[in-house]
Design a protein around this motif. Structure first.
Motif, PDB file in Angstrom:
ATOM      1  N   ARG A 157      -2.470 -35.288 -23.063  1.00 18.95           N
ATOM      2  CA  ARG A 157      -1.605 -34.155 -22.755  1.00 18.95           C
ATOM      3  C   ARG A 157      -2.151 -32.909 -23.423  1.00 18.95           C
ATOM      4  N   LYS A 158      -2.287 -31.840 -22.640  1.00 23.48           N
ATOM      5  CA  LYS A 158      -2.818 -30.598 -23.177  1.00 23.48           C
ATOM      6  C   LYS A 158      -1.868 -29.460 -22.839  1.00 23.48           C
ATOM      7  N   THR A 198       2.284 -25.652 -27.023  1.00 20.40           N
ATOM      8  CA  THR A 198       3.546 -26.242 -27.421  1.00 20.40           C
ATOM      9  C   THR A 198       4.360 -25.215 -28.188  1.00 20.40           C
ATOM     10  N   ILE A 203       4.813 -31.731 -32.918  1.00 22.47           N
ATOM     11  CA  ILE A 203       3.959 -32.051 -31.777  1.00 22.47           C
ATOM     12  C   ILE A 203       3.799 -33.566 -31.739  1.00 22.47           C
ATOM     13  N   GLY A 258       1.868 -36.972 -30.085  1.00 24.39           N
ATOM     14  CA  GLY A 258       0.687 -37.409 -29.371  1.00 24.39           C
ATOM     15  C   GLY A 258       1.056 -38.257 -28.157  1.00 24.39           C
ATOM     16  N   TYR A 275      -2.171 -35.800 -27.756  1.00 26.70           N
ATOM     17  CA  TYR A 275      -2.312 -34.341 -27.641  1.00 26.70           C
ATOM     18  C   TYR A 275      -3.660 -33.931 -28.219  1.00 26.70           C
ATOM     19  N   SER A 276      -4.351 -33.045 -27.507  1.00 25.49           N
ATOM     20  CA  SER A 276      -5.606 -32.506 -28.021  1.00 25.49           C
ATOM     21  C   SER A 276      -5.799 -31.119 -27.439  1.00 25.49           C
ATOM     22  N   ASP A 277      -5.440 -30.094 -28.228  1.00 27.20           N
ATOM     23  CA  ASP A 277      -5.529 -28.720 -27.742  1.00 27.20           C
ATOM     24  C   ASP A 277      -5.081 -27.768 -28.842  1.00 27.20           C
ATOM     25  N   TRP A 324      -2.440 -25.093 -30.376  1.00 26.98           N
ATOM     26  CA  TRP A 324      -0.981 -25.022 -30.348  1.00 26.98           C
ATOM     27  C   TRP A 324      -0.525 -23.679 -30.905  1.00 26.98           C
TER      28      TRP A 324
END
Length: 214
Positions: A2-3, A6, A142, A144, A146-148, A150
């Motif tokens: 998921r990117k 947030t 946040i 997971g 998740y990799s992006d 924020w």
């Protein structure tokens, strides 16, 4: 994986505005014309070793930025038990032009996260003028996978602004904290006040007002 950005729902509208407009919405008056000066008096915490935090005022006096270069919490994999939580306290002296005082109208926190499925991260912050009550810490989470990058934004209603007392020297303190929980994952997960290109800054927005004539 998921990117995406947030943010808390209450902050979505504020994020749509330029920083100067978001700040002006809370300001009692326009910023003073003379430049402000910010001295960093002390830097303490596991998230900001010596030489890794820098503070710079905006050229238009609408706020200031804090840049961190080694502020990362992690868990899972080969992480040490103490790595899951990192914190930093900045003690600043804000020199403002005579006849003006300020409050913090809001803050934008930015960074990068890489969280495995089942892991989670937490960003928490508060600030206060010396001798006054600390603001209630505001937390954002946040989850997971998740990799992006924020970003979280906090805004203070006009009626709740805490002003530095006119004519008094009061240092300004900023407390921040990052936490990462591995959950059921064995992979390394991390949350950082940083980005992949190192250009991320935390921004604090000033509200200004004129002091009563002596």
């Amino acid at each position: 994986m998921r990117k995406g950005l947030t943010v808390s729902a209450a902050c979505a509208a504020a994020l749509a505005l330029p920083a100067s407009i978001a700040s002006a919405a809370h300001a009692d008056t326009t910023p003073p014309p003379d430049r402000i000066v910010i001295d960093v008096l002390t830097v303490n915490g596991s998230g900001c070793p010596a030489g890794t935090a820098a503070v710079a005022p905006a050229s238009d006096n609408t706020g200031f930025t804090v840049t961190y270069s080694d502020y990362l919490a992690q868990a899972g994999g080969g992480s040490k038990p103490t790595d899951f939580r990192k914190n930093c306290q900045l003690n600043l002296r804000v020199h403002v032009p005579q006849g003006f005082t300020y409050a913090i109208a809001g803050a934008d926190y930015r960074g990068f996260a890489s969280l495995a499925d089942g892991a989670s991260g937490l960003e928490r912050a508060s600030y206060y003028h010396q001798g006054q009550s600390q603001t209630t810490p505001v937390s954002h989470a946040i989850k997971g996978e998740y990799s992006d990058n924020w970003q979280f934004s906090d805004r203070t209603d006009v009626a709740e602004l805490v002003w530095k007392p006119c004519g008094e020297d009061r240092n300004f303190n900023i407390n921040t904290e990052l936490r990462v929980y591995a959950g059921g994952s064995s992979e390394t997960s991390f949350l950082a006040f940083d980005s992949t290109d190192g250009s991320v800054k935390t921004t604090y927005h000033f509200a200004w007002k004129q002091c009563p004539a002596a």
